[in-house]
Design an enzyme around this catalytic site. Structure first.
Site, short mmCIF file in Angstrom:
data_model
loop_
_atom_site.label_atom_id
_atom_site.label_comp_id
_atom_site.label_asym_id
_atom_site.label_seq_id
_atom_site.Cartn_x
_atom_site.Cartn_y
_atom_site.Cartn_z
N CYS A 132 57.25 -32.29 1.88
CA CYS A 132 56.82 -32.64 3.23
C CYS A 132 56.12 -31.47 3.91
O CYS A 132 56.78 -30.53 4.39
CB CYS A 132 58.03 -33.08 4.05
SG CYS A 132 57.60 -33.49 5.76
N CYS A 135 56.94 -31.01 7.59
CA CYS A 135 58.25 -30.38 7.84
C CYS A 135 58.20 -28.88 7.53
O CYS A 135 58.76 -28.07 8.27
CB CYS A 135 59.34 -30.98 6.96
SG CYS A 135 59.29 -32.76 6.79
N ASP A 136 57.59 -28.51 6.42
CA ASP A 136 57.77 -27.15 5.90
C ASP A 136 56.51 -26.29 5.87
O ASP A 136 56.59 -25.10 5.57
CB ASP A 136 58.34 -27.24 4.46
CG ASP A 136 59.69 -27.93 4.45
OD1 ASP A 136 60.44 -27.77 5.43
OD2 ASP A 136 59.99 -28.65 3.47
#
Ligand code: NDP
Length: 303
Positions: A132, A135-136
């Site tokens: 992701c 997200c990261d």
């Protein structure tokens, strides 16, 4: 007899359970085999509103679990293995053998990222390996990263990662991308992105604690080492809908077809990644969970 049975312990499931319990209904939430859902395999979360400091996925989900318990949700650690939505009231059978009978059901079983299946991929999960970018990606400022895959997700993630990384490799197993043409054009126009064609990742390399490279096999057979800091696997997601195949209408990719949160069966609602192949964000799932609970309330009030 339950008023609302929630299947799935991710943000969509917990949010719908909180709303339904606060509306005064008798609610059980069945966690499935990964209580907390996909967030429990991501690292720090910085884009879920309400947390001024980064919070880990595990912490965020444990807060949702506690909040659910405080408002009266009964959380059951079981896995639903079969459902009967064709008779009313609905019933679902757990792996434990328990039969859960309910007047309405909210399906929030989510989706699972597909992985390459390498041992090294597992070893460095959350230590440089992610599925992701939203997200990261932020953790790879001025670093070199690779995205694996050739679909819309891979291309979108590669483009998104150019906001942070100094260089992004897109590694694809064929010589043609599956992604839409306009997305491809954006990809090819980015000076930070280099596409490596006909390349298969055979191993993710690291120093024991974090990723520092990967091994590629070209289709002519030669192997090549690539030094980098992060690997984003974007080879598709599979919605967890196997048990609903003959019960609810699914699209050709297996996602539950919804009108808002209403499925093809009156009284069964769906929320989160199980019916969303586009956004796939915790906050979106939570929002859909809230909507599903409100729709279930309307359905139950009509009975
Ligand atoms: P896709 O199934 O479209 O693409 C998966 C990609 O991963 C393919 O290029 C495939 O290669 C590759 N792949 C699959 N398995 C492996 C493997 N084991 N090793 C290496 N490569 C592999 O998945 P997406 O997640 O990209 O998209 C899913 C759906 O969501 C699509 O319908 C897409 O259009 C949609 N979507 C739409 C977006 C938008 O509209 N903005 C954004 C993101 C997704 P190959 O091509 O060789 O099969």
């Amino acid at each position: 007899m339950l008023d609302v049975l929630v299947i799935g312990g991710g943000p969509a499931g917990y949010t719908s359970a909180i709303y339904a319990a606060r509306a005064g209904y008798k609610v059980k939430l069945i966690t499935g085999n990964q209580d907390g859902g996909q967030l429990t395999i991501t690292s720090m979360i910085e884009n879920y509103p309400g947390f001024a400091n980064p919070i880990s996925g595990i912490q965020l989900m444990s807060q949702m679990r506690e909040q659910s318990e405080h408002v009266g949700v009964e959380i059951i650690y079981d896995i639903i293995v079969s459902t009967n939505f064709l008779n009313y009231p609905f019933n679902c059978i757990g792996e434990s053998g328990t039969v859960y009978e309910s007047k309405s059901v909210i399906v929030a079983t989510g989706a699972n990222a597909k992985w390459l299946g390498l041992d090294s991929e597992k070893k460095y999960m959350n230590h440089g390996v992610s599925a992701c970018a939203t997200c990261d990606g932020f953790f790879f400022k001025n670093k070199i990263v690779a995205v694996i895959g050739g679909g819309n997700t891979a291309v979108e993630e590669a483009i998104y990662l150019t906001n942070f990384a100094s260089k992004v490799f897109l590694i694809h197993r064929r010589d043609k991308l599956r992604a839409e043409k306009f997305m491809q054009q954006r990809l090819f126009n980015s000076p930070k992105i280099e596409v490596l064609w006909n390349s298969i990742v055979t191993e993710i390399l690291g120093d024991g604690s974090k990723v520092n490279g990967l091994m590629l096999k070209k289709d002519e057979g030669q192997c090549k080492k690539l030094s980098l800091d992060g690997v984003f696997v974007a080879i598709g997601h599979a919605p967890a809908t196997k048990i609903f195949e003959n019960q609810l209408k699914l699209d050709e990719q297996g996602y539950i077809i919804v009108d808002g949160t209403k499925t093809s069966v009156d009284g069964i609602f769906a929320a989160g990644d199980v019916c969303d192949s586009i956004y796939r964000q915790a906050i979106v799932s939570a929002g859909q969970g809230c909507k599903a609970a409100i729709d279930a309330d309307k359905f139950l009030s009509r009975l």
